[in-house]
Write a protein that holds these residues in place. Structure first.
Motif, PDB file in Angstrom:
ATOM      1  N   ASP A 199      -5.579  -1.641  -4.960  1.00 52.58           N
ATOM      2  CA  ASP A 199      -5.140  -1.708  -3.532  1.00 52.58           C
ATOM      3  C   ASP A 199      -6.033  -2.816  -3.080  1.00 52.58           C
ATOM      4  O   ASP A 199      -7.058  -2.528  -2.585  1.00 52.58           O
ATOM      5  N   GLU A 200      -5.681  -4.296  -3.554  1.00 51.99           N
ATOM      6  CA  GLU A 200      -6.491  -5.352  -2.888  1.00 51.99           C
ATOM      7  C   GLU A 200      -8.058  -5.060  -3.193  1.00 51.99           C
ATOM      8  O   GLU A 200      -8.914  -5.118  -2.071  1.00 51.99           O
TER       9      GLU A 200
ATOM     10  N   SER B 174       0.851  -0.937  -0.037  1.00 50.78           N
ATOM     11  CA  SER B 174      -0.110   0.000  -0.168  1.00 50.78           C
ATOM     12  C   SER B 174       0.852   1.197   0.012  1.00 50.78           C
ATOM     13  O   SER B 174       0.472   2.140  -0.531  1.00 50.78           O
TER      14      SER B 174
ATOM     15  N   GLN C 210      -7.876   0.517  -0.742  1.00 46.26           N
ATOM     16  CA  GLN C 210      -7.975  -1.095  -0.027  1.00 46.26           C
ATOM     17  C   GLN C 210      -9.443  -0.843   0.777  1.00 46.26           C
ATOM     18  O   GLN C 210     -10.019  -1.804   0.922  1.00 46.26           O
TER      19      GLN C 210
HETATM   20 MG   LIG Z   1      -2.239  -2.673   2.242  1.00 44.73          MG
END
Ligand SMILES: [Mg+2]
Ligand SMILES: Nc1ncnc2c1ncn2[C@@H]1O[C@H](COP(=O)(O)OP(=O)(O)OP(=O)(O)O)[C@@H](O)[C@H]1O
Lengths: 266, 252
Positions: free
Chosen positions: A162-163, A49, A85
């Motif tokens: 991000d994910e 991240s 995320q």
């Molecule tokens: Mg992360």
């Protein structure tokens, strides 16, 4: 290979914390070419991240360079779209307004066109019928899909994710992955995709960077050469499993080394 | 429904105690009048017209003072909550004045403005403005970094982030701030009217004290309470209307 879009070299990021200096990233390098799908994979806390935020321009590097289209990154810009995320919708806007918000600075489109685009992209991520719902009335997965629609709608050159599918159930996750492949091809953009799911990384990517932690650094780089027509049965083929194995072994090695290091310092 | 009964029983209990101690003569009528006496006083005041004219003049003063203070406090508070430079400029100043008791300014305010409405506006302004600035700045500071970053990544500039993200996100809590401070403003109003006024709810209470007319005092206090309750309800309802998206986020 096609033209270079992003080049990060010798990237370092240290944080000044109360307990002293903490090195989150050390000498990280990464490149992304035009129309390339690049994944960043690694254990939790290895700085994925942090790296993505640097590329997004939300944070500043303390060492090295990150160059996008020949220009060093200093701040966020509309050439990059970010899917965070954590859910990051604006709670006071309806779903479609959240998507249209990304077009706020677009002077070429009128209100009606913006609304139509927003509806179109919501449909694309499977949220037809939920256009006039507030984020707080949606499930986590639905919110994340709105966030994806918002990042896609203004067609950024580079998509930073991000994910994005971390909170989705297996089936929705699979649907979203296929959708991403489709949209990615249509939009002609490039993607930097952060994940810790090995299958996901191999399935989606042209290249995978595996990172290691303590401090965050490059560990391995794989070029994935699989048939272009991606389909779920692909995950059962020899080459796919071979890539997967390579990554698993790498991560296993990391864990062993970390354990040895911990034992040595005790 | 069940909750409404609970709410009503709270009020009923206080009324019952009031009745018990006054009708039985446990407490002399000089110290606490009976509910009947207060009601009779209310009828008398309504008939003579002072009841509503008092409310009108007090309401006018508090509204003007509050609106003025808020009109200045909003932009300054928002800037203080979003800009380090502005914060550095305003914080010591506001922090300092905020702790000065407003009541202590009353003698000066009379010197400056006499007993005119201006003096009431001034006192309410002092009481409201500095509290609001600090609280609004805090409301803005509490806006989650993640939503600010969304604005930044979509290419908004600083001013747009403040206008379209920070203020929008902080609006419900700013509204709550206004609601709270509005309640405090009543106190400042009454204090200002107690000392230097020829009309208004505070004046009526003060005058009654001279003639030991306790039922007038209690009536005045109750009126202020009811008015506060009504305006608070209106604030609450308007809040629900302005921020429908908040409703769904609450736990119960
Ligand atoms: Mg992360
Ligand atoms: N602002 C900050 N100040 C201090 N330390 C930070 C800061 N941001 C991140 N870190 C540290 O940097 C390291 C990397 O964090 P990061 O969030 O990038 O990990 P990650 O790889 O994304 O992990 P995950 O997969 O769990 O999301 C962590 O140890 C974290 O504590």
């Amino acid at each position: 290979m096609s033209e270079l879009l992003l080049e990060a070299s010798h990237v370092g990021r240290t944080f000044e914390t109360k307990k002293g200096r903490f090195t989150a990233l050390n000498d990280v390098h990464l490149t992304i070419h035009q129309h390339e799908f690049v994944s960043l994979l690694g254990p939790s806390g290895c700085g994925k991240s942090t790296f993505l935020r640097l590329v997004a321009g939300l944070d500043q590097i303390t060492d090295g360079t990150i160059v996008l289209n020949g220009q060093p990154i200093t701040r966020p810009g509309r050439d990059r779209g970010v899917v965070f995320q954590q859910y990051s919708l604006l709670p006071w806007l309806l779903a479609w307004e959240n998507v249209a918000f990304a077009l706020k600075k677009d002077r070429l489109l009128n209100k009606k066109q913006k609304k139509e685009l927003a509806y179109h992209f919501l449909k694309l991520v499977g949220l037809e019928g939920f256009e006039t719902v507030y984020p707080s009335q949606m499930s986590g997965g639905m919110q994340q899909r709105v966030a994806i629609a918002r990042a896609l709608v203004f067609k950024p050159k580079l998509l930073l994710m991000d994910e994005p599918f971390g909170a989705l159930d297996a089936q929705t996750r699979r649907d979203m992955q296929d959708l991403l492949v489709k949209v990615f091809k249509e939009a002609q953009s490039s993607v930097l995709f952060v994940t810790h799911d090995i299958d996901e990384a191999v399935y989606l990517s042209d290249r995978v960077y595996v990172m290691a932690s303590g401090p965050g650094r490059n560990a391995k780089e794989l070029t994935i050469e699989l048939p272009d027509a991606r389909d779920w049965s692909l995950q059962l083929t020899e080459p796919f499993i071979a890539y997967k194995k390579e990554i698993i072994l790498e991560l296993q090695k990391q864990r062993r080394e970390a354990a040895e290091k911990a034992a040595a310092t005790r | 429904m069940r909750l409404k009964i609970v709410s009503a029983s709270g009020i009923a209990l206080v009324l019952a105690v009031w009745c018990a101690v006054t009708y039985t003569g446990m407490v002399g009528s000089l110290f606490l009048p009976t509910p009947t006496a207060v009601l009779q006083e209310a009828v008398k005041e309504i008939q003579s017209g002072v009841f509503f004219s008092d409310i009108e003049v007090s309401f006018y003063r508090i509204t003007i003072g509050f609106v003025f203070a808020t009109a200045f406090a909003l932009p300054i508070g928002v800037l203080m909550g979003t800009s380090k430079t502005w914060k550095a400029f305003w914080e010591p100043l506001v922090g300092f004045i905020r702790y000065m008791p407003v009541v202590a300014f009353i003698p000066m305010s009379i010197l400056w403005f006499g007993t005119s409405d201006m003096q009431k506006f001034f006192i309410i302004f002092l009481g409201v403005f500095f509290q609001e600035v600090i609280m609004i700045a805090d409301n803005c500071k509490r806006v989650k970094r993640s939503v600010v970053e969304v604005g930044m990544t979509l290419g908004l500039n600083r001013l747009e982030v403040i206008k379209d993200i920070v203020v929008r996100a902080a609006m419900p809590s700013i509204w709550d701030t206004l609601r709270t401070v509005w309640g405090w403003a009543w106190t400042y109003l009454v204090v200002a009217e107690l000392v230097a006024a020829t009309s208004g709810l505070g004046f009526r209470i003060m005058q009654a004290q001279r003639y030991l007319s306790t039922e007038t005092i209690i009536l005045g206090i109750l009126t202020i309470g009811v008015l506060g309750l009504i305006t608070d309800l209106i604030f609450g309802l308007l809040g629900k209307f302005f921020f429908p998206w908040m409703e769904k986020e609450k736990i119960n």
